[in-house]
Design a protein around this motif. Structure first.
Motif, PDB file in Angstrom:
ATOM      1  N   TYR A 205       0.864  -1.182   0.000  1.00 13.08           N
ATOM      2  CA  TYR A 205       0.000   0.000   0.000  1.00 13.08           C
ATOM      3  C   TYR A 205       0.899   1.230   0.000  1.00 13.08           C
ATOM      4  O   TYR A 205       2.069   1.173   0.389  1.00 13.08           O
ATOM      5  CB  TYR A 205      -0.934   0.006   1.214  1.00 13.08           C
ATOM      6  N   ALA A 206       0.364   2.357  -0.422  1.00 13.81           N
ATOM      7  CA  ALA A 206       1.121   3.619  -0.453  1.00 13.81           C
ATOM      8  C   ALA A 206       2.524   3.393  -1.005  1.00 13.81           C
ATOM      9  O   ALA A 206       3.525   3.801  -0.408  1.00 13.81           O
ATOM     10  CB  ALA A 206       1.169   4.247   0.935  1.00 13.81           C
ATOM     11  N   VAL A 207       2.601   2.756  -2.182  1.00 11.84           N
ATOM     12  CA  VAL A 207       3.899   2.359  -2.731  1.00 11.84           C
ATOM     13  C   VAL A 207       4.727   3.563  -3.195  1.00 11.84           C
ATOM     14  O   VAL A 207       5.938   3.424  -3.430  1.00 11.84           O
ATOM     15  CB  VAL A 207       3.731   1.351  -3.880  1.00 11.84           C
ATOM     16  N   THR A 208       4.096   4.718  -3.334  1.00 17.17           N
ATOM     17  CA  THR A 208       4.820   5.973  -3.500  1.00 17.17           C
ATOM     18  C   THR A 208       4.215   6.988  -2.533  1.00 17.17           C
ATOM     19  O   THR A 208       3.017   6.973  -2.277  1.00 17.17           O
ATOM     20  CB  THR A 208       4.716   6.530  -4.940  1.00 17.17           C
ATOM     21  N   GLY A 209       5.054   7.818  -1.977  1.00 18.51           N
ATOM     22  CA  GLY A 209       4.562   8.929  -1.166  1.00 18.51           C
ATOM     23  C   GLY A 209       4.040   8.589   0.202  1.00 18.51           C
ATOM     24  O   GLY A 209       3.259   9.356   0.776  1.00 18.51           O
ATOM     25  N   HIS A 210       4.455   7.465   0.783  1.00 16.59           N
ATOM     26  CA  HIS A 210       4.045   7.165   2.151  1.00 16.59           C
ATOM     27  C   HIS A 210       4.529   8.278   3.082  1.00 16.59           C
ATOM     28  O   HIS A 210       5.607   8.850   2.897  1.00 16.59           O
ATOM     29  CB  HIS A 210       4.632   5.819   2.589  1.00 16.59           C
ATOM     30  N   ARG A 211       3.744   8.571   4.114  1.00 17.87           N
ATOM     31  CA  ARG A 211       4.078   9.687   5.012  1.00 17.87           C
ATOM     32  C   ARG A 211       5.382   9.504   5.770  1.00 17.87           C
ATOM     33  O   ARG A 211       5.982  10.484   6.236  1.00 17.87           O
ATOM     34  CB  ARG A 211       2.930   9.916   6.005  1.00 17.87           C
ATOM     35  N   HIS A 212       5.840   8.281   5.922  1.00 21.04           N
ATOM     36  CA  HIS A 212       7.112   8.065   6.609  1.00 21.04           C
ATOM     37  C   HIS A 212       8.313   8.282   5.689  1.00 21.04           C
ATOM     38  O   HIS A 212       9.452   8.361   6.180  1.00 21.04           O
ATOM     39  CB  HIS A 212       7.173   6.654   7.196  1.00 21.04           C
ATOM     40  N   LEU A 213       8.084   8.375   4.397  1.00 17.15           N
ATOM     41  CA  LEU A 213       9.193   8.495   3.443  1.00 17.15           C
ATOM     42  C   LEU A 213      10.084   9.701   3.724  1.00 17.15           C
ATOM     43  O   LEU A 213      11.315   9.557   3.785  1.00 17.15           O
ATOM     44  CB  LEU A 213       8.655   8.527   2.013  1.00 17.15           C
ATOM     45  N   PRO A 214       9.543  10.923   3.882  1.00 20.76           N
ATOM     46  CA  PRO A 214      10.442  12.064   4.100  1.00 20.76           C
ATOM     47  C   PRO A 214      11.218  11.982   5.412  1.00 20.76           C
ATOM     48  O   PRO A 214      12.341  12.487   5.502  1.00 20.76           O
ATOM     49  CB  PRO A 214       9.486  13.264   4.088  1.00 20.76           C
ATOM     50  N   GLU A 215      10.635  11.357   6.405  1.00 22.39           N
ATOM     51  CA  GLU A 215      11.336  11.164   7.678  1.00 22.39           C
ATOM     52  C   GLU A 215      12.529  10.236   7.495  1.00 22.39           C
ATOM     53  O   GLU A 215      13.634  10.502   8.000  1.00 22.39           O
ATOM     54  CB  GLU A 215      10.352  10.597   8.699  1.00 22.39           C
ATOM     55  N   ILE A 216      12.318   9.156   6.767  1.00 19.87           N
ATOM     56  CA  ILE A 216      13.404   8.209   6.483  1.00 19.87           C
ATOM     57  C   ILE A 216      14.502   8.905   5.693  1.00 19.87           C
ATOM     58  O   ILE A 216      15.696   8.819   6.027  1.00 19.87           O
ATOM     59  CB  ILE A 216      12.867   6.990   5.696  1.00 19.87           C
ATOM     60  N   GLU A 217      14.124   9.621   4.640  1.00 18.35           N
ATOM     61  CA  GLU A 217      15.109  10.291   3.794  1.00 18.35           C
ATOM     62  C   GLU A 217      15.855  11.385   4.551  1.00 18.35           C
ATOM     63  O   GLU A 217      17.059  11.593   4.350  1.00 18.35           O
ATOM     64  CB  GLU A 217      14.428  10.856   2.553  1.00 18.35           C
ATOM     65  N   GLN A 218      15.164  12.089   5.415  1.00 24.37           N
ATOM     66  CA  GLN A 218      15.802  13.135   6.227  1.00 24.37           C
ATOM     67  C   GLN A 218      16.918  12.552   7.080  1.00 24.37           C
ATOM     68  O   GLN A 218      18.040  13.089   7.126  1.00 24.37           O
ATOM     69  CB  GLN A 218      14.752  13.794   7.122  1.00 24.37           C
ATOM     70  N   GLU A 219      16.631  11.447   7.774  1.00 21.72           N
ATOM     71  CA  GLU A 219      17.601  10.881   8.708  1.00 21.72           C
ATOM     72  C   GLU A 219      18.706  10.105   7.998  1.00 21.72           C
ATOM     73  O   GLU A 219      19.862  10.125   8.433  1.00 21.72           O
ATOM     74  CB  GLU A 219      16.886  10.005   9.732  1.00 21.72           C
ATOM     75  N   LEU A 220      18.385   9.430   6.900  1.00 17.01           N
ATOM     76  CA  LEU A 220      19.441   8.768   6.127  1.00 17.01           C
ATOM     77  C   LEU A 220      20.340   9.810   5.482  1.00 17.01           C
ATOM     78  O   LEU A 220      21.564   9.624   5.385  1.00 17.01           O
ATOM     79  CB  LEU A 220      18.833   7.853   5.063  1.00 17.01           C
ATOM     80  N   GLY A 221      19.750  10.909   5.046  1.00 12.99           N
ATOM     81  CA  GLY A 221      20.547  11.998   4.478  1.00 12.99           C
ATOM     82  C   GLY A 221      21.507  12.583   5.491  1.00 12.99           C
ATOM     83  O   GLY A 221      22.641  12.933   5.174  1.00 12.99           O
ATOM     84  N   ALA A 222      21.051  12.698   6.749  1.00 17.08           N
ATOM     85  CA  ALA A 222      21.927  13.195   7.812  1.00 17.08           C
ATOM     86  C   ALA A 222      23.103  12.239   8.028  1.00 17.08           C
ATOM     87  O   ALA A 222      24.241  12.679   8.247  1.00 17.08           O
ATOM     88  CB  ALA A 222      21.141  13.366   9.101  1.00 17.08           C
ATOM     89  N   ALA A 223      22.841  10.941   7.951  1.00 15.48           N
ATOM     90  CA  ALA A 223      23.913   9.953   8.134  1.00 15.48           C
ATOM     91  C   ALA A 223      24.903   9.976   6.970  1.00 15.48           C
ATOM     92  O   ALA A 223      26.109   9.821   7.162  1.00 15.48           O
ATOM     93  CB  ALA A 223      23.312   8.559   8.277  1.00 15.48           C
ATOM     94  N   ALA A 224      24.387  10.179   5.760  1.00 12.06           N
ATOM     95  CA  ALA A 224      25.230  10.146   4.568  1.00 12.06           C
ATOM     96  C   ALA A 224      25.838  11.502   4.224  1.00 12.06           C
ATOM     97  O   ALA A 224      26.705  11.583   3.348  1.00 12.06           O
ATOM     98  CB  ALA A 224      24.412   9.644   3.382  1.00 12.06           C
ATOM     99  N   SER A 225      25.359  12.553   4.888  1.00 18.58           N
ATOM    100  CA  SER A 225      25.791  13.934   4.599  1.00 18.58           C
ATOM    101  C   SER A 225      25.488  14.338   3.158  1.00 18.58           C
ATOM    102  O   SER A 225      26.258  15.032   2.506  1.00 18.58           O
ATOM    103  CB  SER A 225      27.296  14.097   4.883  1.00 18.58           C
ATOM    104  N   CYS A 226      24.348  13.883   2.670  1.00 22.54           N
ATOM    105  CA  CYS A 226      23.889  14.275   1.341  1.00 22.54           C
ATOM    106  C   CYS A 226      22.390  13.998   1.249  1.00 22.54           C
ATOM    107  O   CYS A 226      21.838  13.271   2.075  1.00 22.54           O
ATOM    108  CB  CYS A 226      24.636  13.523   0.241  1.00 22.54           C
ATOM    109  N   ASP A 227      21.746  14.578   0.254  1.00 18.82           N
ATOM    110  CA  ASP A 227      20.327  14.295   0.040  1.00 18.82           C
ATOM    111  C   ASP A 227      20.153  12.865  -0.456  1.00 18.82           C
ATOM    112  O   ASP A 227      20.965  12.360  -1.248  1.00 18.82           O
ATOM    113  CB  ASP A 227      19.735  15.264  -0.979  1.00 18.82           C
ATOM    114  N   ILE A 228      19.103  12.222  -0.010  1.00 20.12           N
ATOM    115  CA  ILE A 228      18.843  10.835  -0.386  1.00 20.12           C
ATOM    116  C   ILE A 228      17.387  10.687  -0.812  1.00 20.12           C
ATOM    117  O   ILE A 228      16.484  11.243  -0.182  1.00 20.12           O
ATOM    118  CB  ILE A 228      19.145   9.877   0.787  1.00 20.12           C
TER     119      ILE A 228
END
Length: 341
Positions: A205-228
């Motif tokens: 379900y919600a295979v694109t645009g799930h509400r948790h997606l930006p939260e995941i990308e925000q925190e993975l981006g912080a770990a990688a020091s780049c946008d993800i």
């Protein structure tokens, strides 16, 4: 030492029930207020039979009463509504631990895109600390407002962050398939979640645009020091609780099995609630349900040259209420595992 006085606002939902289950056995805590508009005046044992014998009674939420009886407040409310309580309670000097999504995202534009409304309290975002102890323990110690991570994000950020920080995997083309029990949808009457619809059924379900997606990308981006940007595909499965996330990544030229194991050892060898199972071992939800553990396994696929990482958590415990209590323990200088083991 006097006990910490606790209020649980929104105590009649699944996360609220889980908070009560854990806090009632916490030696350093005393639950002083539990709220539910619909169940005000009812004994908690009449609503949740597991708590039969408890003297706790639901009350209608009132910030004055909560502030007068509490040291810390857990907000187990839907997004948007939690901020309405966070603002006045913080002004009264209470610690606030929010289990909703209201303070997880740093960007109000992104919040509006995914939650379809303006952020209810943007001025507080600078003060909110993301409540993932394994990543932000020092910040949590000093925090007045904790934004507890979502369940899916917890199951993804914990296994991937050390690998991104050590540049062992590429930040590009990460694919995550996550399977969640039905309690992740919350305690509500909805056709999609009744037994005949969920039983004998597994569906994405919600295979694109799930509400948790930006939260995941925000925190993975912080770990990688780049946008993800990642592909995140959640699935509903016919179990009550638990999340299993399978993550497929591309490795970098610096990758080796030994470096991967070293990265996990450095990140989690002293963590009480992250268990790295080792190479080739796969976690199972039945070994983490009703617990605050996150189990992690990993395998390198020689055939495709990809690293496959798996994690399991209980969506209501490490993915919500248990993690919230872990944060509370840190704030008040208690043993981090108090009430959780």
């Amino acid at each position: 030492m006097s006990k910490i006085k606790i209020a649980v606002v929104g105590a009649s939902g699944y996360s609220g029930e889980e908070l009560l289950r854990l806090l009632l056995r916490h030696d350093s805590c005393e639950i002083s207020v539990i709220t539910s508009r619909q169940n005000a005046g009812a004994k908690v044992g009449d609503f949740f039979p597991r708590f039969t014998g408890s003297k706790l009674v639901f009350s209608a939420p009132d910030t004055e009463e909560i502030a007068g009886k509490s040291d810390v407040v857990f907000l187990a409310l839907p997004h948007g509504l939690a901020a309405e309580f966070a603002v006045p309670l913080l002004k009264k000097g209470l610690k606030v631990i929010d289990l909703s999504a209201d303070f997880r995202l740093k960007d109000t534009v992104v919040y509006k895109k995914y939650y379809k409304e303006d952020h209810p309290a943007p001025a507080l975002l600078k003060d909110a600390v993301y409540g993932l102890p394994e990543r932000y323990r020092s910040e949590i110690k000093k925090a007045k407002l904790i934004a507890c991570p979502g369940c899916y994000p917890t199951s993804i950020i914990l296994p991937l962050s050390p690998l991104l920080e050590n540049k062992l995997i590429s930040p590009e083309n990460i694919v995550v398939n996550s399977l969640s029990g039905v309690s992740g949808a919350g305690r509500k009457v909805d056709l999609a979640y009744i037994f005949p619809e969920c039983n004998e059924s597994m569906r994405a379900y919600a295979v694109t645009g799930h509400r948790h997606l930006p939260e995941i990308e925000q925190e993975l981006g912080a770990a990688a020091s780049c946008d993800i940007k990642i592909n995140f595909v959640p699935h509903l499965i016919p179990v009550n609780r638990g999340i299993n996330s399978t993550i497929v990544t591309n490795v970098t030229k610096d990758f080796s099995k030994e470096k991967l194991e070293a990265a996990y050892k450095k990140a989690y060898s002293n963590e009480k609630f992250v268990r790295v199972l080792g190479y080739g071992k796969q976690p199972d939800t039945k070994y983490v349900t009703m617990s605050n553990y996150c189990d992690i396994g990993f395998t390198f696929d020689e055939h495709t040259g990809k690293l496959i990482v798996n994690s399991c958590i209980d969506n209501l415990t490490k993915g919500a209420s248990g993690q919230a209590i872990q944060c509370m323990n840190i704030i008040f200088g208690l043993d981090e595992s108090a009430g959780l083991l």
